[in-house]
Design a protein around this motif. Structure first.
Motif, short mmCIF file in Angstrom:
data_model
loop_
_atom_site.label_atom_id
_atom_site.label_comp_id
_atom_site.label_asym_id
_atom_site.label_seq_id
_atom_site.Cartn_x
_atom_site.Cartn_y
_atom_site.Cartn_z
N THR A 1 0.85 -1.19 0.00
CA THR A 1 0.00 0.00 0.00
C THR A 1 0.88 1.24 0.00
O THR A 1 1.74 1.40 0.88
CB THR A 1 -0.93 0.03 1.23
N GLN B 1 0.89 5.26 0.23
CA GLN B 1 0.14 6.48 0.52
C GLN B 1 0.64 7.59 -0.40
O GLN B 1 1.83 7.91 -0.42
CB GLN B 1 0.32 6.89 1.98
N SER C 1 4.10 10.90 1.24
CA SER C 1 4.43 9.65 0.54
C SER C 1 4.94 8.63 1.54
O SER C 1 5.82 8.93 2.37
CB SER C 1 5.47 9.91 -0.55
N ASP C 2 4.38 7.44 1.47
CA ASP C 2 4.80 6.37 2.35
C ASP C 2 4.37 5.05 1.72
O ASP C 2 3.32 4.97 1.09
CB ASP C 2 4.17 6.53 3.73
N PHE D 1 -5.67 2.30 3.88
CA PHE D 1 -4.88 3.52 3.94
C PHE D 1 -3.56 3.25 4.68
O PHE D 1 -3.56 2.74 5.81
CB PHE D 1 -5.64 4.63 4.65
N ALA D 2 -2.46 3.57 4.05
CA ALA D 2 -1.16 3.30 4.63
C ALA D 2 -0.98 4.03 5.95
O ALA D 2 -1.23 5.23 6.06
CB ALA D 2 -0.06 3.74 3.66
N SER E 1 -2.67 4.10 8.67
CA SER E 1 -3.83 4.73 9.31
C SER E 1 -4.60 3.76 10.18
O SER E 1 -5.76 3.97 10.47
CB SER E 1 -4.78 5.29 8.23
N VAL F 1 -6.41 12.10 2.23
CA VAL F 1 -5.71 10.84 2.37
C VAL F 1 -6.01 10.01 1.13
O VAL F 1 -7.18 9.74 0.83
CB VAL F 1 -6.16 10.07 3.63
N SER G 1 -4.56 6.49 -1.03
CA SER G 1 -3.68 5.33 -1.04
C SER G 1 -3.98 4.45 -2.23
O SER G 1 -5.14 4.29 -2.63
CB SER G 1 -3.87 4.51 0.24
N SER H 1 -3.12 0.46 -3.68
CA SER H 1 -2.73 -0.84 -3.14
C SER H 1 -2.66 -1.88 -4.24
O SER H 1 -3.32 -1.77 -5.27
CB SER H 1 -3.72 -1.30 -2.06
#
Length: 562
Positions: free
Chosen positions: A66, A68, A73-74, A156-157, A159, A549, A551, A553
């Motif tokens: 996943t 974000q 950015s993640d 969601f990354a 979260s 937010v 994301s 995946s």
């Protein structure tokens, strides 16, 4: 109290329950037409009594990435190992459908491990054939709780601290029999609903007060009616009945109590059209206790779960009460076994009420449902009531990335979604009005559905309590979405779903939000019970004064079905 004929058909959405294939999620491949397949895709056992039984236990493993995209950015990855069972049992007098799944996620690079239980079930078990039935059902789902009081589902990354688990279940007997020309019906249901507290919520700038997030509730619902149909005892149909509904919510010891009795009449106009109406008496009351207060500052005390601590010694304060005459009148039209329509207007809960429904099946492979509803309930009661209205013959579809059900099932029997009951997760009781429409079809190798709806909640809170400012405030939820599943051949298929929902809250004009989700998956039977799946998805939440937010995946996985 929800009326028995209220339809809760809403958007088939992932945020609020859009059907998507779990794993895809190794749903059995859509059934091909006999001339196309040459063999059965899933194993179905039939007993000598004509009972049809399909039970598919499975284990699976997948890798999920996943990313974000906003607000920062993640990228996170985790490995998922799960076990579950999908079941459908259809007999002459009993029926049940269920999809239950336990998942263990192993996080990489600092992402915490987690355990997730999701599922949905509905059963009607005949204790005495055609007379006494035991009804039961349950739901387990995950949802993201936002600072505006709304809930959204997605992947969601980073979260997980905003994610909560929702549980709801009910059980109770239902009696239907004939005593001469008299129809006798009675039912009782006990329900329980719980929403786990999130570790954190994101508020709009300047907002520091906690949202009154629902905790848990119980519900007792009972009703009874006796009457006769038109052209039996009299040319018209007549009945009398009554009911009781009590919902007890842990937040501030909230209680909804509703007792009613009424007589009703059915006047045939033609073979397919009848005038219907009724009159009676109702006594309904909503009450709370206040929160514990700091002895120095008089500020309400907030517990470790982020909810107000109830002052059990404080007096019960009436937030709403109405007693007196209730009535309704309308029409009922049933031109064929495939079409049913009714509409009523009347007075209840101290004001005008209106509700109705339309169900139309152009063929055995499609169904259109429209519902207009009006009632007085709470988050727990509304979710439990809607769960009890699901059919007991359905196929559960899941989100291909998260495995979440979210409350929708695929069925051609009418009320098949709990989307309208999810929206706002505030604890206060509310007057609930809305409309929903859905269309579903099943053509063997292709299944598809589309729906839309509107849900309005006007909250009821007691003066002098910490929730007094919520009285009369309105939350509105709009949703629209679709899903589709298509078998490419005997061994493979594709699934797609998409949704968008808009959440408008009267508590903070800057906290309105929108949630959306879209996913697609491809799955292929490799050998025997082994199925491989590849899926991609996009999820997002947009609020006016909080960073978006977003994301994306991707999933690769294997499932073995026994």
């Amino acid at each position: 109290m929800k009326l028995n004929f209220t339809l809760r058909i809403a958007l088939l959405s992932a945020a609020l329950g859009i059907p998507g294939t779990a794993f895809a999620q190794a749903q059995p491949l859509p059934e091909l037409d006999a001339e196309e397949s040459g063999e059965a895709v899933t194993e179905t056992r039939r007993t000598s009594g004509g009972q049809q039984v399909t039970i598919t236990p499975y284990i699976e493993a997948s890798q999920v990435l996943t990313a974000q995209l906003e607000p920062t950015s993640d990228v996170v990855t985790y490995t998922s190992v799960a076990a579950g069972v999908d079941a459908n049992i259809q007999g002459r007098n009993s029926a049940a459908s269920a999809s239950i799944r336990y998942e263990r996620r192993f996080g990489w690079d600092g992402l915490d491990d987690s355990d997730i239980v999701t599922g949905i079930a509905r059963a009607g078990i005949a204790i005495v054939p055609r007379t006494l039935t035991l009804e039961a059902g349950g739901l387990a789902s995950r949802t993201s709780v936002e600072g505006n009081g709304g809930s959204f589902q997605g992947n969601f990354a980073g979260s997980d601290d905003r994610t909560s688990q929702v549980y709801s279940a009910y059980i109770g007997p239902s009696l239907t029999t004939m005593v001469g020309d008299l129809n006798v019906a009675a039912s009782y249901r006990f329900g329980y609903t719980r929403l786990e507290a999130p570790d954190a919520v994101v508020f709009t700038p300047g907002v520091t007060e906690p949202v009154d997030i629902f905790d848990e509730s119980t519900q007792h619902t009972a009703s009874a009616r006796i009457g006769f149909a038109p052209n039996t005892v009299l040319p018209i149909g007549v009945g009398v009945g009554g009911g009781f509904n009590q919902q007890d919510t842990s937040n501030l010891d909230q209680r909804i109590r509703d007792v009613w009795a009424r007589g009703d009449v059915t006047i045939p106009v033609s073979r397919t059209l009848a005038l219907v109406g009724g009159v009676g008496y109702e006594d309904v009351e909503v009450s709370y206790r206040d929160a514990q207060r700091d002895p120095v500052t008089n500020d309400p005390i907030i517990g470790p779960d982020g909810r107000y601590v109830v002052d059990s010694a404080s007096p019960r304060i009436i937030a709403y009460e109405a007693d007196g005459l209730i009535w309704d009148a309308g029409v009922m039209w049933r031109p064929s076994s495939r079409t049913s329509f009714q509409a009523r207007v009347g007075r209840r809960y101290g004001s005008t009420t209106y509700y109705g429904s339309l169900s139309y099946a152009a063929s055995q492979r499609s169904n259109l449902s429209i519902g207009v509803y009006d009632g007085l309930t709470s988050f727990g009661g509304g979710l439990n009531d809607t769960l009890a209205q699901l059919p007991d013959n359905f196929q559960a579809f899941r989100n291909p990335i998260t495995g979440n059900i979210g409350g929708c099932v695929a069925s051609l029997e009418g009320s098949n979604c709990i989307a309208g009951a999810l929206g706002s997760v505030r604890s206060a009781a509310y007057r609930n009005r809305g409309v929903a429409i859905s269309y579903g079809m099943d053509f063997g190798r292709t299944q598809a559905g589309i729906g839309a709806g509107y849900d309005r909640r006007k909250f009821i809170a007691a003066p002098g309590t910490v929730l007094a400012a919520a009285d009369g405030v309105i939350d509105e939820n709009y949703w629209v979405g679709l899903y589709a599943s298509h078998a490419l051949d005997r061994r493979s298929g594709i699934n797609a779903n998409a949704y968008v929902n808009w959440f408008d809250t009267g508590f903070d004009s800057d906290a309105d939000g929108m949630g959306y989700s879209a996913s697609m998956s491809y799955f292929r039977n490799i050998t025997g019970g082994l199925t491989g799946t590849a899926a991609v998805g996009l999820d997002g939440i947009t609020q006016e004064s909080v960073p978006d937010v977003v994301s994306a995946s991707a999933l690769l996985g294997l499932r073995y079905s026994f």
